[in-house]
Design an enzyme around this catalytic site. Structure first.
Site, mmCIF file in Angstrom:
data_model
loop_
_atom_site.group_PDB
_atom_site.id
_atom_site.type_symbol
_atom_site.label_atom_id
_atom_site.label_comp_id
_atom_site.label_asym_id
_atom_site.label_seq_id
_atom_site.Cartn_x
_atom_site.Cartn_y
_atom_site.Cartn_z
ATOM 1 N N VAL A 1 28.090 49.846 -17.589
ATOM 2 C CA VAL A 1 26.905 49.169 -17.060
ATOM 3 C C VAL A 1 27.343 48.396 -15.828
ATOM 4 O O VAL A 1 28.361 47.695 -15.846
ATOM 5 C CB VAL A 1 26.282 48.219 -18.106
ATOM 6 C CG1 VAL A 1 25.063 47.522 -17.523
ATOM 7 C CG2 VAL A 1 25.914 48.979 -19.371
ATOM 8 N N LYS B 1 22.974 51.528 -16.218
ATOM 9 C CA LYS B 1 23.813 52.116 -17.265
ATOM 10 C C LYS B 1 24.041 53.576 -16.905
ATOM 11 O O LYS B 1 23.087 54.337 -16.778
ATOM 12 C CB LYS B 1 23.110 51.982 -18.619
ATOM 13 C CG LYS B 1 23.961 52.362 -19.792
ATOM 14 C CD LYS B 1 23.236 52.003 -21.076
ATOM 15 C CE LYS B 1 24.167 51.948 -22.239
ATOM 16 N NZ LYS B 1 23.504 51.447 -23.442
ATOM 17 N N GLY C 1 29.933 45.766 -17.831
ATOM 18 C CA GLY C 1 30.490 46.038 -19.145
ATOM 19 C C GLY C 1 30.724 47.518 -19.365
ATOM 20 O O GLY C 1 30.256 48.359 -18.605
ATOM 21 N N ARG C 2 31.468 47.794 -20.437
ATOM 22 C CA ARG C 2 31.764 49.183 -20.828
ATOM 23 C C ARG C 2 31.263 49.406 -22.232
ATOM 24 O O ARG C 2 31.400 48.541 -23.084
ATOM 25 C CB ARG C 2 33.270 49.442 -20.786
ATOM 26 C CG ARG C 2 33.829 49.425 -19.398
ATOM 27 C CD ARG C 2 35.345 49.600 -19.401
ATOM 28 N NE ARG C 2 35.806 49.624 -18.030
ATOM 29 C CZ ARG C 2 36.162 50.726 -17.402
ATOM 30 N NH1 ARG C 2 36.131 51.882 -18.033
ATOM 31 N NH2 ARG C 2 36.555 50.680 -16.151
ATOM 32 N N GLY C 3 30.690 50.574 -22.445
ATOM 33 C CA GLY C 3 30.170 50.903 -23.755
ATOM 34 C C GLY C 3 30.842 52.131 -24.324
ATOM 35 O O GLY C 3 31.819 52.642 -23.778
ATOM 36 N N ASP D 1 24.398 48.407 -33.817
ATOM 37 C CA ASP D 1 25.588 47.819 -33.204
ATOM 38 C C ASP D 1 25.309 46.366 -32.823
ATOM 39 O O ASP D 1 25.668 45.908 -31.752
ATOM 40 C CB ASP D 1 26.011 48.628 -31.974
ATOM 41 C CG ASP D 1 27.426 48.307 -31.508
ATOM 42 O OD1 ASP D 1 28.232 47.805 -32.329
ATOM 43 O OD2 ASP D 1 27.727 48.543 -30.326
#
Length: 181
Positions: A60, A75, A53-55, A172
């Site tokens: 990550v 991460k 995933g992208r934050g 969040d």
């Protein structure tokens, strides 16, 4: 490097901090001059498999810990976010706070911090890998049975209650940031 023992399977995978994350920006995550991707080894220990995933400030990745053979979620803070002098200190403080908070919180519903470090000037966190789908993905497949909703809410509220009692507010929280195992 700080090694922290893992806790039981986690449900909440989003960042647990008491400040809002920096706003999202399209980035490429770098370690030194290398693009993080399949086969790249971080800190001589974590071999990257694929992106999970992208934050707001990094990505990550699924990775294998070469010392233990276990899979982890790695991460990695974006080197490009660090390169921006106007953001560098704020982003570093936020990332360091996240590591500290995850180290404090010990709950089966909160992802455990396993290790923290820096490679090529780029900070990273090794986290417990939760191999499951997000609540958002589960909801997209159709209506959840009442019994499942109650179970998920109990576990989620237990984790949030634990964080709140420790003085941590998750800013969040959304279905995409809740992992189900």
């Amino acid at each position: 490097t700080l090694d922290v023992p893992a806790t039981a399977a986690a449900m909440v995978a989003a960042t647990v901090v008491d400040v809002a994350p920096p706003p999202p920006r399209p980035t490429t995550t770098l370690t030194g001059s290398e693009v993080v991707g399949h086969g790249v080894v971080i800190a001589g220990r974590y071999e990257v498999g694929g992106e999970l995933g992208r934050g707001a400030f990094g990505n990550v990745y699924r990775a294998t810990d070469r010392q233990s053979g276990k899979e982890v979620a790695l991460k990695v803070l974006s080197a490009l976010r660090l390169a921006d002098p106007s953001e560098r200190e704020r982003v570093l403080r936020w990332f360091q706070r996240e590591a500290k908070v995850l180290g404090w919180l010990d709950h089966p519903g909160i992802v455990a911090l396993l290790n923290v470090g820096e490679d090529g000037g780029v900070p990273w966190l090794a986290l417990e890998l939760v191999d499951g789908e997000t609540l958002a993905a589960r909801m997209a497949r159709g209506k959840l049975p009442q019994r499942e909703v109650v179970r998920i809410l109990r576990e989620l509220l237990s984790a949030l209650g634990h964080a709140h009692r420790a003085g941590v507010v998750h800013r969040d929280l959304k279905p995409a940031n809740v992992l189900l195992d």
